[in-house]
Design a protein around this motif. Structure first.
Motif, PDB file in Angstrom:
ATOM      1  N   TYR A   8      -4.076  -4.719  10.826  1.00  0.00           N
ATOM      2  CA  TYR A   8      -4.162  -3.490  10.034  1.00  0.00           C
ATOM      3  C   TYR A   8      -3.782  -3.840   8.616  1.00  0.00           C
ATOM      4  CZ  TYR A   8      -4.363  -1.148  14.504  1.00  0.00           C
ATOM      5  OH  TYR A   8      -4.742  -0.764  15.746  1.00  0.00           O
ATOM      6  N   ASN A   9      -4.725  -3.601   7.713  1.00  0.00           N
ATOM      7  CA  ASN A   9      -4.435  -3.858   6.301  1.00  0.00           C
ATOM      8  C   ASN A   9      -3.607  -2.721   5.733  1.00  0.00           C
ATOM      9  OD1 ASN A   9      -5.623  -6.282   6.161  1.00  0.00           O
ATOM     10  ND2 ASN A   9      -7.446  -5.605   5.055  1.00  0.00           N
ATOM     11  N   THR A  10      -2.470  -3.070   5.203  1.00  0.00           N
ATOM     12  CA  THR A  10      -1.612  -2.064   4.583  1.00  0.00           C
ATOM     13  C   THR A  10      -1.272  -2.538   3.190  1.00  0.00           C
ATOM     14  OG1 THR A  10       0.274  -3.182   5.570  1.00  0.00           O
ATOM     15  CG2 THR A  10      -0.547  -1.236   6.724  1.00  0.00           C
TER      16      THR A  10
ATOM     17  N   LYS B 127     -10.870  -2.063   4.943  1.00  0.00           N
ATOM     18  CA  LYS B 127      -9.448  -1.755   5.043  1.00  0.00           C
ATOM     19  C   LYS B 127      -8.880  -2.245   6.378  1.00  0.00           C
ATOM     20  CE  LYS B 127      -8.746   0.362   1.137  1.00  0.00           C
ATOM     21  NZ  LYS B 127      -8.344  -0.592   0.102  1.00  0.00           N
TER      22      LYS B 127
END
Lengths: 152, 208
Positions: free
Chosen positions: B45-47, B27
């Motif tokens: 940051y994976n969103t 993630k």
């Protein structure tokens, strides 16, 4: 021509020449006054035909200067070195610009770095050194420059 | 891989299934902010709907600049031969982003002083440096450019180090240095730029 044949030819052209064969190429030592007539013969004699002056330089031996001319023939493929002692205080020798055109620049270089005066040179002035340098010869062993030289 | 595939001769080659990789990705990518490596500075940051990148603009600019340095075609003696070797196929400095060598200082970022600088060349070097646009960097390659080297003593015509004329960022020892040494110096320059430690970057006034 091999070295033996060149030796005979040289002895014929200039009996006063001292012949030396200890180095890579056949070397002769001559008086400066003999240089121009000898150079003409070396260039124009059909059996010798030294048509290429591939190095022209000078050596400072502290007691005297020595002019060194390396000649070769692009036709016969033989090579000859001519050396001539010059007086350090009055270094002068005839130019060979008219025989080998390449000598024009090389003699200018030797003139500025060693102070050799080439008589009858068509354009004897500084080649690489900056303008106004005249009178100091940086490749002579006694050259001093307190500003730029760090002595060891 | 089919029996008659052109790469069938390579027994150990495994085909990569890219669809699996994206599923296995974590993630949050553990990308640390590290100027010392060529990695892009910042954290990802994976969103849902795409990732967010957090970074400092200065770091991004430094990173971008360090990865595209255009050297000036400038060589005054034997070091230039090593420089040419570094540029050509065997050492190939384009691997590190240096391939766009420019023959005009207007388009160059870095000048590699490859060779002896004599008194007569000094004003030319100064002019070339002045003509380069900011930001500009200097590598002094070899003993001559560093200190005059073999011409330090008893010479009337040689500048005792190119840093008497223009400021230098990276010095290389050697006479001449091997291509590996030049590559190392270039990578060192890149690291210096990423860290914001070149003379050029330190000199720049910081905004209030």
């Amino acid at each position: 021509m091999n070295n033996e044949q060149i030796k005979i030819a040289i002895a014929d052209l200039l009996p006063s020449a001292i012949i030396e064969e200890s180095s890579e190429w056949l070397t002769i030592h001559i008086e400066p006054v003999d240089w121009l007539p000898l150079a003409e013969k070396l260039r124009n004699t059909a059996e010798l035909y030294f048509d290429y002056l591939f190095c022209l330089t000078c050596v400072d031996w502290k007691s005297h200067l020595t002019m060194v001319y390396h000649l070769t023939s692009t036709f016969h493929r033989h090579t000859l070195v001519v050396k001539s002692k010059l007086d350090r205080d009055d270094a002068r020798i005839e130019t060979v610009t008219m025989i080998w055109r390449t000598a024009e620049f090389h003699e200018r270089e030797v003139y500025e770095l060693f102070g050799v005066n080439f008589l009858h040179h068509p354009d004897l002035r500084l080649l690489i050194l900056p303008d106004g340098w005249e009178g100091k010869y940086p490749l002579r062993k006694d050259f001093e420059d307190p500003v730029n030289i760090i002595k060891l | 891989m089919g029996k008659y595939s052109p790469v069938g001769a390579l027994k150990n080659v495994k085909m990569v299934d890219f669809s699996k990789i994206s599923k296995e990705m974590p993630k949050i990518l553990p990308l640390k902010q590290d100027h010392e490596t060529a990695v892009f500075p910042g954290e990802v940051y994976n969103t849902p709907g795409g990732g967010i990148l957090l970074s400092k603009l200065d770091n991004v600019i430094n990173w971008a600049r360090s990865n595209s340095l255009w050297p000036l075609v400038f060589g005054t003696s034997c070091c230039a031969i090593e420089m040419m070797s570094t540029a050509s196929a065997k050492y190939d400095w384009s691997r590190f982003g240096f391939e766009v060598a420019r023959a005009t200082p207007r388009q160059a970022d870095v000048i590699i002083i490859a060779g002896t600088i004599v008194n007569k060349m000094a004003p030319v070097l100064k002019r070339l440096y002045d003509q380069m646009g900011d930001p500009k960097y200097v590598i002094a390659m070899g003993a001559c450019a560093t200190s005059g080297g073999p011409f330090f003593y008893n010479t009337y015509s040689v500048v005792k180090g190119a840093d008497h004329i223009i400021p230098v960022d990276v010095y290389i020892a050697g006479c001449p240095p091997r291509p590996e040494a030049l590559l190392h110096a270039m990578i060192t320059l890149q690291e210096k730029i990423r860290k914001g430690l070149t003379r050029e970057q330190i000199r720049m006034p910081k905004p209030e």
